[in-house]
Scaffold this active site. Structure first.
Site, PDB file in Angstrom:
ATOM      1  N   LYS A  11       0.746  -1.340   0.000  1.00  0.00           N
ATOM      2  CA  LYS A  11       0.097  -0.306  -0.152  1.00  0.00           C
ATOM      3  C   LYS A  11       0.899   1.332   0.088  1.00  0.00           C
ATOM      4  O   LYS A  11       1.903   1.161   0.401  1.00  0.00           O
ATOM      5  CB  LYS A  11      -1.124   0.210   1.107  1.00  0.00           C
ATOM      6  CG  LYS A  11      -0.459   0.184   2.564  1.00  0.00           C
ATOM      7  CD  LYS A  11       0.339   1.528   2.922  1.00  0.00           C
ATOM      8  CE  LYS A  11       1.022   1.359   4.343  1.00  0.00           C
ATOM      9  NZ  LYS A  11       1.801   2.246   4.868  1.00  0.00           N
ATOM     10  N   ASP A 138      -2.540  -1.552  10.258  1.00  0.00           N
ATOM     11  CA  ASP A 138      -2.488  -1.490   8.598  1.00  0.00           C
ATOM     12  C   ASP A 138      -3.016  -3.056   8.140  1.00  0.00           C
ATOM     13  O   ASP A 138      -3.472  -3.051   6.984  1.00  0.00           O
ATOM     14  CB  ASP A 138      -1.127  -1.497   8.185  1.00  0.00           C
ATOM     15  CG  ASP A 138      -0.588   0.084   8.047  1.00  0.00           C
ATOM     16  OD1 ASP A 138      -1.554   0.782   8.384  1.00  0.00           O
ATOM     17  OD2 ASP A 138       0.566   0.276   7.721  1.00  0.00           O
TER      18      ASP A 138
HETATM   19  P1  ATP Z   1       3.985  -0.166   7.808  1.00  0.00           P
HETATM   20  O1  ATP Z   1       3.969   0.622   6.356  1.00  0.00           O
HETATM   21  O2  ATP Z   1       2.880  -1.013   8.046  1.00  0.00           O
HETATM   22  O3  ATP Z   1       4.374   0.784   8.965  1.00  0.00           O
HETATM   23  P2  ATP Z   1       6.486  -1.142   7.150  1.00  0.00           P
HETATM   24  O4  ATP Z   1       6.361  -1.686   5.637  1.00  0.00           O
HETATM   25  O5  ATP Z   1       7.279  -0.037   7.170  1.00  0.00           O
HETATM   26  O6  ATP Z   1       5.183  -1.318   7.739  1.00  0.00           O
HETATM   27  P3  ATP Z   1       7.006  -3.983   7.440  1.00  0.00           P
HETATM   28  O7  ATP Z   1       7.646  -4.603   6.240  1.00  0.00           O
HETATM   29  O8  ATP Z   1       5.729  -4.241   7.805  1.00  0.00           O
HETATM   30  O9  ATP Z   1       7.475  -2.320   7.719  1.00  0.00           O
HETATM   31  O10 ATP Z   1       8.133  -4.713   8.592  1.00  0.00           O
HETATM   32  C1  ATP Z   1       8.365  -3.939   9.792  1.00  0.00           C
HETATM   33  C2  ATP Z   1       9.141  -4.909  10.838  1.00  0.00           C
HETATM   34  O11 ATP Z   1       8.271  -6.160  11.018  1.00  0.00           O
HETATM   35  C3  ATP Z   1      10.343  -5.439  10.094  1.00  0.00           C
HETATM   36  O12 ATP Z   1      11.433  -5.025  10.463  1.00  0.00           O
HETATM   37  C4  ATP Z   1      10.242  -6.904  10.392  1.00  0.00           C
HETATM   38  O13 ATP Z   1      11.454  -7.300  11.546  1.00  0.00           O
HETATM   39  C5  ATP Z   1       9.009  -7.149  11.130  1.00  0.00           C
HETATM   40  N1  ATP Z   1       8.109  -8.295  10.304  1.00  0.00           N
HETATM   41  C6  ATP Z   1       7.550  -9.187  10.906  1.00  0.00           C
HETATM   42  N2  ATP Z   1       6.899  -9.949  10.052  1.00  0.00           N
HETATM   43  C7  ATP Z   1       7.245  -9.620   8.984  1.00  0.00           C
HETATM   44  C8  ATP Z   1       7.027 -10.149   7.701  1.00  0.00           C
HETATM   45  N3  ATP Z   1       6.084 -11.312   7.404  1.00  0.00           N
HETATM   46  N4  ATP Z   1       7.252  -9.502   6.585  1.00  0.00           N
HETATM   47  C9  ATP Z   1       8.099  -8.239   7.005  1.00  0.00           C
HETATM   48  N5  ATP Z   1       8.372  -7.603   8.118  1.00  0.00           N
HETATM   49  C10 ATP Z   1       8.108  -8.514   9.043  1.00  0.00           C
END
Ligand code: ATP
Length: 300
Positions: A11, A138
């Site tokens: 997203k 989210d």
């Molecule tokens: P958001 O946009 O919802 O704030 P994000 O995209 O910045 O999230 P994610 O990729 O969701 O961040 O990852 C955040 C943290 O969650 C990662 O550093 C990782 O350690 C942990 N994590 C746990 N499960 C997962 C997964 N299935 N995929 C990615 N990261 C994960």
């Protein structure tokens, strides 16, 4: 059924307005989510216990223990169903990790849909949405897909019908940013500024642009209250945004908590050109062209 495969989109927040810090440490948000065509694949296979393995470019940055959001989602679903179930989840990661594109939430949403099918639970979408809300703010949108307005902590969703297709480019930075760190920095910057933080309001002009497929107006209205915080933590992102502006992007924005930057293009060709330009920047690990909105995960 011995395995179920789903594709779950990333997203971008086309509007992310962050209200004052609440006593419980959260913020009230107005969050306009838009699902785009960068997908993680989640495969749920029959197994005795709930386990996960991760493959793909970002695999080394994702936990495979109880910290994995897909495992937490499968456990929450089994608990909701009141039985012990097993599944081995294989996640093929294409969504940048800690990139502000809700990759972890996407995998959690994918696990809910895939395990609901694998285990023959037949739970309605509303039940999955409720479980999703407990997993993270989210996750409900990752389940829904399309375009939606989120209020509260982002978890109270209403779907928004959009006109046409929007073309995007995502400049992925080296290394991630922690969402919690970016919110904390946002609070610090606001405290230092001392100005009163307004209550977040939906931008009606932005919603109208989404409804009518008006990309120039959408580009002009893109807004993210977390952007100053992300830029202060990663100043080089300002160059990435500027390069996109100079290459004629209709709008540029940090995606969610960053560090991924999003660029709205006028059409698919323009997105291709923008991606080529941005991928040459030292501040950019890779640039991905995508379109939105796209649907949430559905079993195939
Ligand atoms: P958001 O946009 O919802 O704030 P994000 O995209 O910045 O999230 P994610 O990729 O969701 O961040 O990852 C955040 C943290 O969650 C990662 O550093 C990782 O350690 C942990 N994590 C746990 N499960 C997962 C997964 N299935 N995929 C990615 N990261 C994960």
């Amino acid at each position: 059924m011995s395995s179920v495969t789903v594709q779950v989109p990333a997203k971008v927040n086309v509007q992310l307005s962050v209200g004052p810090l609440r006593d419980d440490g959260y913020h009230d948000l107005v969050n306009v989510f838009h699902a785009v065509s960068i997908f993680d694949e989640v495969v749920a296979k029959e197994s005795d216990s709930i386990t996960v393995s991760v493959v793909g470019e970002w695999a080394d940055q994702v936990p495979v223990d109880d910290g994995n959001l897909a495992i937490q989602a499968a456990r929450a679903l089994a608990k909701h169903a009141g039985r012990t179930y097993g599944a081995h989840l294989v996640i093929e990661k294409s969504i940048p990790v800690a990139g502000g594109m809700a990759g972890g939430s996407a995998d959690a949403a994918g696990a809910l849909v895939a395990c609901n099918e694998l285990w023959g639970l037949g739970l309605p979408f509303e039940d999955l949405l409720e479980i999703a809300g407990d997993l993270g703010s989210d996750v409900p949108f990752s389940l829904m897909g399309g375009t939606a307005i989120g209020t509260g902590r982002g978890e109270q969703l209403s779907e928004l019908a959009t006109g046409g297709v929007f073309h995007w480019v995502f400049a992925v930075a080296e290394g991630g940013l922690s969402t919690a760190d970016v919110y904390a920095q946002c609070d610090r910057l606001r405290e230092a500024e001392g100005a009163e933080v307004p209550w977040p309001q939906v931008d009606d002009a932005l919603l109208a642009a989404l409804r009518t497929g008006d990309a120039p107006t959408l580009g002009a209205r893109l807004a993210n209250d977390l952007q100053p915080a992300a830029l202060s933590l990663r100043p080089e992102l300002a160059h990435t945004l500027e390069a996109g502006r100079a290459a004629g992007a209709l709008g540029v924005i940090v995606s969610g908590s960053g560090p991924t930057c999003a660029f709205l293009a006028s059409d698919a060709d323009h997105a291709g050109h923008l991606a080529t330009t941005l991928s040459q920047l030292p501040s950019c690990r890779t640039a991905l062209a995508a379109h939105g909105p796209v649907p949430g995960p559905r079993p195939s």
